[in-house]
Scaffold this motif. Structure first.
Motif, PDB file in Angstrom:
ATOM      1  N   HIS A 267       0.834  -1.204   0.000  1.00 58.74           N
ATOM      2  CA  HIS A 267       0.000   0.000   0.000  1.00 58.74           C
ATOM      3  C   HIS A 267       0.866   1.250   0.000  1.00 58.74           C
ATOM      4  CE1 HIS A 267      -2.282   3.289   1.868  1.00 58.74           C
ATOM      5  NE2 HIS A 267      -3.318   2.794   1.196  1.00 58.74           N
ATOM      6  N   GLU A 268       1.857   1.282   0.890  1.00 58.20           N
ATOM      7  CA  GLU A 268       2.741   2.456   0.973  1.00 58.20           C
ATOM      8  C   GLU A 268       3.530   2.627  -0.316  1.00 58.20           C
ATOM      9  OE1 GLU A 268       4.496   5.810   2.758  1.00 58.20           O
ATOM     10  OE2 GLU A 268       2.832   4.571   3.474  1.00 58.20           O
ATOM     11  N   ARG A 269       4.039   1.537  -0.837  1.00 57.36           N
ATOM     12  CA  ARG A 269       4.843   1.580  -2.063  1.00 57.36           C
ATOM     13  C   ARG A 269       4.008   2.103  -3.235  1.00 57.36           C
ATOM     14  NH1 ARG A 269       6.428  -3.330  -1.846  1.00 57.36           N
ATOM     15  NH2 ARG A 269       4.837  -4.227  -3.198  1.00 57.36           N
ATOM     16  N   ASP A 270       2.809   1.584  -3.391  1.00 55.02           N
ATOM     17  CA  ASP A 270       1.962   2.005  -4.514  1.00 55.02           C
ATOM     18  C   ASP A 270       1.571   3.475  -4.388  1.00 55.02           C
ATOM     19  OD1 ASP A 270       2.135  -0.554  -5.448  1.00 55.02           O
ATOM     20  OD2 ASP A 270       0.143  -1.178  -4.736  1.00 55.02           O
ATOM     21  N   MET A 271       1.292   3.909  -3.164  1.00 55.00           N
ATOM     22  CA  MET A 271       0.904   5.306  -2.970  1.00 55.00           C
ATOM     23  C   MET A 271       2.057   6.250  -3.335  1.00 55.00           C
ATOM     24  SD  MET A 271      -0.028   7.417   0.483  1.00 55.00           S
ATOM     25  CE  MET A 271       1.711   7.460   0.904  1.00 55.00           C
ATOM     26  N   LEU A 272       3.268   5.960  -2.841  1.00 53.68           N
ATOM     27  CA  LEU A 272       4.415   6.826  -3.112  1.00 53.68           C
ATOM     28  C   LEU A 272       4.763   6.827  -4.596  1.00 53.68           C
ATOM     29  CD1 LEU A 272       6.717   5.970  -0.062  1.00 53.68           C
ATOM     30  CD2 LEU A 272       5.347   8.035  -0.406  1.00 53.68           C
ATOM     31  N   VAL A 273       4.724   5.670  -5.231  1.00 57.71           N
ATOM     32  CA  VAL A 273       5.028   5.586  -6.659  1.00 57.71           C
ATOM     33  C   VAL A 273       4.017   6.399  -7.468  1.00 57.71           C
ATOM     34  CG1 VAL A 273       5.062   4.021  -8.652  1.00 57.71           C
ATOM     35  CG2 VAL A 273       6.275   3.399  -6.552  1.00 57.71           C
ATOM     36  N   ASP A 274       2.750   6.314  -7.100  1.00 57.52           N
ATOM     37  CA  ASP A 274       1.711   7.051  -7.817  1.00 57.52           C
ATOM     38  C   ASP A 274       1.891   8.557  -7.657  1.00 57.52           C
ATOM     39  OD1 ASP A 274      -0.820   7.344  -9.265  1.00 57.52           O
ATOM     40  OD2 ASP A 274      -1.627   7.968  -7.334  1.00 57.52           O
ATOM     41  N   ILE A 275       2.159   9.019  -6.436  1.00 54.69           N
ATOM     42  CA  ILE A 275       2.300  10.459  -6.197  1.00 54.69           C
ATOM     43  C   ILE A 275       3.558  10.995  -6.879  1.00 54.69           C
ATOM     44  CG2 ILE A 275       2.668  12.204  -4.419  1.00 54.69           C
ATOM     45  CD1 ILE A 275       0.872  10.588  -2.583  1.00 54.69           C
ATOM     46  N   LEU A 276       4.664  10.274  -6.785  1.00 54.14           N
ATOM     47  CA  LEU A 276       5.890  10.718  -7.463  1.00 54.14           C
ATOM     48  C   LEU A 276       5.681  10.753  -8.976  1.00 54.14           C
ATOM     49  CD1 LEU A 276       8.529   8.801  -5.322  1.00 54.14           C
ATOM     50  CD2 LEU A 276       8.302  11.285  -5.495  1.00 54.14           C
ATOM     51  N   GLY A 277       4.913   9.790  -9.499  1.00 46.89           N
ATOM     52  CA  GLY A 277       4.617   9.807 -10.927  1.00 46.89           C
ATOM     53  C   GLY A 277       3.807  11.027 -11.323  1.00 46.89           C
ATOM     54  N   GLN A 278       2.829  11.413 -10.497  1.00 51.68           N
ATOM     55  CA  GLN A 278       2.048  12.611 -10.786  1.00 51.68           C
ATOM     56  C   GLN A 278       2.900  13.869 -10.683  1.00 51.68           C
ATOM     57  OE1 GLN A 278      -2.048  12.931  -9.303  1.00 51.68           O
ATOM     58  NE2 GLN A 278      -1.865  10.866  -8.449  1.00 51.68           N
ATOM     59  N   MET A 279       3.832  13.899  -9.741  1.00 53.99           N
ATOM     60  CA  MET A 279       4.736  15.046  -9.633  1.00 53.99           C
ATOM     61  C   MET A 279       5.625  15.144 -10.878  1.00 53.99           C
ATOM     62  SD  MET A 279       5.731  14.484  -5.610  1.00 53.99           S
ATOM     63  CE  MET A 279       7.002  15.760  -5.525  1.00 53.99           C
ATOM     64  N   ALA A 280       6.103  13.997 -11.356  1.00 54.41           N
ATOM     65  CA  ALA A 280       6.933  13.995 -12.566  1.00 54.41           C
ATOM     66  C   ALA A 280       6.129  14.471 -13.771  1.00 54.41           C
ATOM     67  CB  ALA A 280       7.497  12.597 -12.808  1.00 54.41           C
ATOM     68  N   ASP A 297      -4.469  23.883 -10.443  1.00 51.53           N
ATOM     69  CA  ASP A 297      -3.968  23.094  -9.307  1.00 51.53           C
ATOM     70  C   ASP A 297      -5.083  22.274  -8.664  1.00 51.53           C
ATOM     71  OD1 ASP A 297      -5.435  25.102  -8.212  1.00 51.53           O
ATOM     72  OD2 ASP A 297      -3.899  25.779  -6.790  1.00 51.53           O
ATOM     73  N   ASP A 298      -6.060  21.871  -9.468  1.00 52.08           N
ATOM     74  CA  ASP A 298      -7.217  21.151  -8.916  1.00 52.08           C
ATOM     75  C   ASP A 298      -6.835  19.826  -8.271  1.00 52.08           C
ATOM     76  OD1 ASP A 298      -8.592  23.228 -10.017  1.00 52.08           O
ATOM     77  OD2 ASP A 298      -9.243  22.120 -11.806  1.00 52.08           O
ATOM     78  N   ASP A 299      -5.786  19.172  -8.791  1.00 55.46           N
ATOM     79  CA  ASP A 299      -5.446  17.841  -8.294  1.00 55.46           C
ATOM     80  C   ASP A 299      -4.415  17.865  -7.177  1.00 55.46           C
ATOM     81  OD1 ASP A 299      -3.612  18.874 -10.036  1.00 55.46           O
ATOM     82  OD2 ASP A 299      -3.165  16.979 -11.049  1.00 55.46           O
ATOM     83  N   MET A 300      -4.108  19.048  -6.607  1.00 52.40           N
ATOM     84  CA  MET A 300      -3.110  19.116  -5.537  1.00 52.40           C
ATOM     85  C   MET A 300      -3.668  18.615  -4.206  1.00 52.40           C
ATOM     86  SD  MET A 300      -0.931  22.364  -4.079  1.00 52.40           S
ATOM     87  CE  MET A 300      -2.360  23.226  -3.437  1.00 52.40           C
ATOM     88  N   ARG A 301      -4.882  19.022  -3.846  1.00 45.06           N
ATOM     89  CA  ARG A 301      -5.429  18.686  -2.533  1.00 45.06           C
ATOM     90  C   ARG A 301      -5.535  17.184  -2.304  1.00 45.06           C
ATOM     91  NH1 ARG A 301      -4.779  19.706   2.079  1.00 45.06           N
ATOM     92  NH2 ARG A 301      -4.584  21.838   1.307  1.00 45.06           N
ATOM     93  N   PRO A 302      -5.993  16.369  -3.291  1.00 46.64           N
ATOM     94  CA  PRO A 302      -6.026  14.913  -3.051  1.00 46.64           C
ATOM     95  C   PRO A 302      -4.637  14.339  -2.753  1.00 46.64           C
ATOM     96  CG  PRO A 302      -7.400  15.468  -4.942  1.00 46.64           C
ATOM     97  CD  PRO A 302      -6.673  16.709  -4.566  1.00 46.64           C
ATOM     98  N   LEU A 303      -3.620  14.855  -3.408  1.00 41.71           N
ATOM     99  CA  LEU A 303      -2.264  14.362  -3.135  1.00 41.71           C
ATOM    100  C   LEU A 303      -1.848  14.689  -1.707  1.00 41.71           C
ATOM    101  CD1 LEU A 303      -0.344  15.267  -6.432  1.00 41.71           C
ATOM    102  CD2 LEU A 303      -1.412  13.107  -5.806  1.00 41.71           C
ATOM    103  N   LEU A 304      -2.116  15.918  -1.272  1.00 40.82           N
ATOM    104  CA  LEU A 304      -1.755  16.316   0.089  1.00 40.82           C
ATOM    105  C   LEU A 304      -2.514  15.479   1.118  1.00 40.82           C
ATOM    106  CD1 LEU A 304      -1.615  20.206  -0.294  1.00 40.82           C
ATOM    107  CD2 LEU A 304       0.293  18.599  -0.255  1.00 40.82           C
ATOM    108  N   ASP A 305      -3.796  15.214   0.831  1.00 42.06           N
ATOM    109  CA  ASP A 305      -4.585  14.412   1.766  1.00 42.06           C
ATOM    110  C   ASP A 305      -4.026  12.991   1.892  1.00 42.06           C
ATOM    111  OD1 ASP A 305      -6.249  16.541   2.211  1.00 42.06           O
ATOM    112  OD2 ASP A 305      -7.779  15.891   0.778  1.00 42.06           O
ATOM    113  N   ARG A 306      -3.601  12.421   0.766  1.00 38.49           N
ATOM    114  CA  ARG A 306      -3.039  11.059   0.808  1.00 38.49           C
ATOM    115  C   ARG A 306      -1.733  11.035   1.595  1.00 38.49           C
ATOM    116  NH1 ARG A 306      -2.840   8.786  -5.199  1.00 38.49           N
ATOM    117  NH2 ARG A 306      -2.192   6.881  -4.079  1.00 38.49           N
ATOM    118  N   LEU A 307      -0.934  12.086   1.457  1.00 40.71           N
ATOM    119  CA  LEU A 307       0.339  12.133   2.174  1.00 40.71           C
ATOM    120  C   LEU A 307       0.145  12.425   3.659  1.00 40.71           C
ATOM    121  CD1 LEU A 307       2.504  14.033  -0.453  1.00 40.71           C
ATOM    122  CD2 LEU A 307       2.865  11.695   0.336  1.00 40.71           C
ATOM    123  N   GLU A 308      -0.965  13.055   4.015  1.00 44.21           N
ATOM    124  CA  GLU A 308      -1.245  13.310   5.432  1.00 44.21           C
ATOM    125  C   GLU A 308      -1.523  12.009   6.172  1.00 44.21           C
ATOM    126  OE1 GLU A 308      -1.183  15.874   7.292  1.00 44.21           O
ATOM    127  OE2 GLU A 308      -0.972  17.563   5.895  1.00 44.21           O
TER     128      GLU A 308
END
Length: 382
Positions: A267-280, A297-308
């Motif tokens: 779960h942690e691995r998939d989440m980090l890989v997905d977020i880093l991919g979106q950042m790239a 910047d509509d898709d920023m808040r979901p990323l922040l929520d997942r990282l919280e």
């Protein structure tokens, strides 16, 4: 067209090699034209100098090389004129005079290798045959060399100059994907130390390329980069922090800190890989836009929520819980900056003083416990 030739063609076009070919030809042509217009007796030295200077791929390298050419030329010219004076007013031969003047220049070059053009200039002034008055030789050849330097500077600034901003953002996207590979490999039950070290080597190289690109951007836009394109200035520091966190996690993983976390790893691995991919992907999109153009910047808040949410933290060892907490915090900071084009007050600027050593790297197996921790924090006990 053979496949190998086609691959080479696309490689040349993709890397911008064709730009350098055009710039070199323009520099040679203009150097010859200018040398002819000002009636230089030996325009060939202007052509040779322009090739030396313009072969540098970066503007900063061109400026550095040109500066070395100018300083070295002046030193070599002074030595050459002194040598001609000794030849004219003493009984010393040309060979003796040359060796007398070569000695101090050799000492200078030993101390400052970039000044080796001074020796070349001495040889050009003194040893190459020429006609006319003795002291006209150094003056003519110095003028030719300066012409080549000035023309190369002008071509570097105005002819097909690559945009450093695009380079920094493109390298940032590549680095984020390599960091994704690093974390994907680290968050395994039994991480491969050698594979992670190989990925980290690529990360180091991309970080250096980013730093070089920022220097280039500062030359292109002196005193205005921080105001008009702050993300370019912040990105190397932001991604250096994430890399340091990833190294901390990878070291801990190779020492068995992930072995007891079970399915929560995936779960942690998939989440980090997905977020880093979106950042790239965001960095790629920014690289494709013009400077000053903002993206939604509509898709920023979901990323922040997942990282919280650090789900399953009770299953991690204290070391991994601490390391992942640092990583999540630094990724949140990077997301806020990337999605706001660096126009945010979140975090220090220019992001110095990260709790982990910026140049941390892999140590031989068994040394993971030597990872430096923030000042005032004790290492958690397993």
């Amino acid at each position: 067209m053979p496949e190998r030739v086609k691959t080479l063609f696309y490689s040349i076009m993709g890397r911008g090699t064709w730009r350098q070919v055009v710039r070199m030809n323009v520099s040679l042509i203009l150097s010859g034209i200018v040398a002819t217009i000002i009636h230089l007796d030996e325009p060939v030295w202007a052509l040779i100098t322009s090739v030396i200077v313009i072969t540098q791929s970066r503007l900063t390298q061109t400026l550095s090389t040109g500066r070395e050419q100018i300083v070295g030329t002046l030193i070599g010219a002074a030595a050459g004129m002194s040598a001609i004076a000794l030849e004219q007013y003493t009984t010393l031969s040309v060979g003796m005079v040359f060796w007398v003047m070569l000695m101090p220049l050799a000492v200078l070059v030993a101390l400052r290798p970039k000044m080796r053009v001074a020796i070349v200039t001495l040889m050009v002034v003194l040893l190459f045959p020429a006609t006319g008055e003795p002291f006209s030789r150094p003056l003519q050849r110095i003028a030719s060399i300066m012409t080549g330097v000035v023309v190369s500077f002008a071509v570097s600034f105005f002819v097909l100059r690559g945009e450093a901003r695009r380079e920094v953002l493109g390298n940032a996207a590549s680095l984020l994907r390599r960091l994704s590979d690093l974390l994907s490999g680290a968050l395994q039950n039994h991480p491969d130390h050698d594979a992670l070290a190989t990925i980290d080597t690529m990360c180091r190289s991309l970080l250096q390329d980013m730093n070089d690109g920022v220097q280039e951007a500062e030359v292109e836009h002196p005193s205005s980069l921080a105001k008009h394109d702050p993300l370019v200035l912040r990105l190397p520091g932001l991604l250096r922090r994430i890399r340091s966190d990833a190294i901390f996690i990878a070291r801990a993983g190779t020492e068995g800190e992930t072995a007891r976390t079970g399915d929560i790893l995936a779960h942690e691995r998939d989440m980090l890989v997905d977020i880093l991919g979106q950042m790239a992907a965001r960095c790629d999109r920014l690289a494709a836009t013009r400077r000053g153009h903002t993206l939604p910047d509509d898709d920023m808040r979901p990323l922040l929520d997942r990282l919280e949410q650090q789900q399953g933290r009770e299953h991690w060892t204290p070391v991994m819980r601490f390391a992942l907490g640092l990583l999540h915090a630094d990724m949140r900071l990077a997301v806020r900056n990337i999605w706001s084009d660096g126009r945010t007050d979140d975090g220090p600027f220019p992001l110095d003083g990260h709790p982990l050593v910026a140049e941390a790297g892999f140590e031989p197996a068994g040394k993971a416990a030597s990872v430096p921790l923030p000042e005032g924090r004790a290492r958690p006990s397993p």
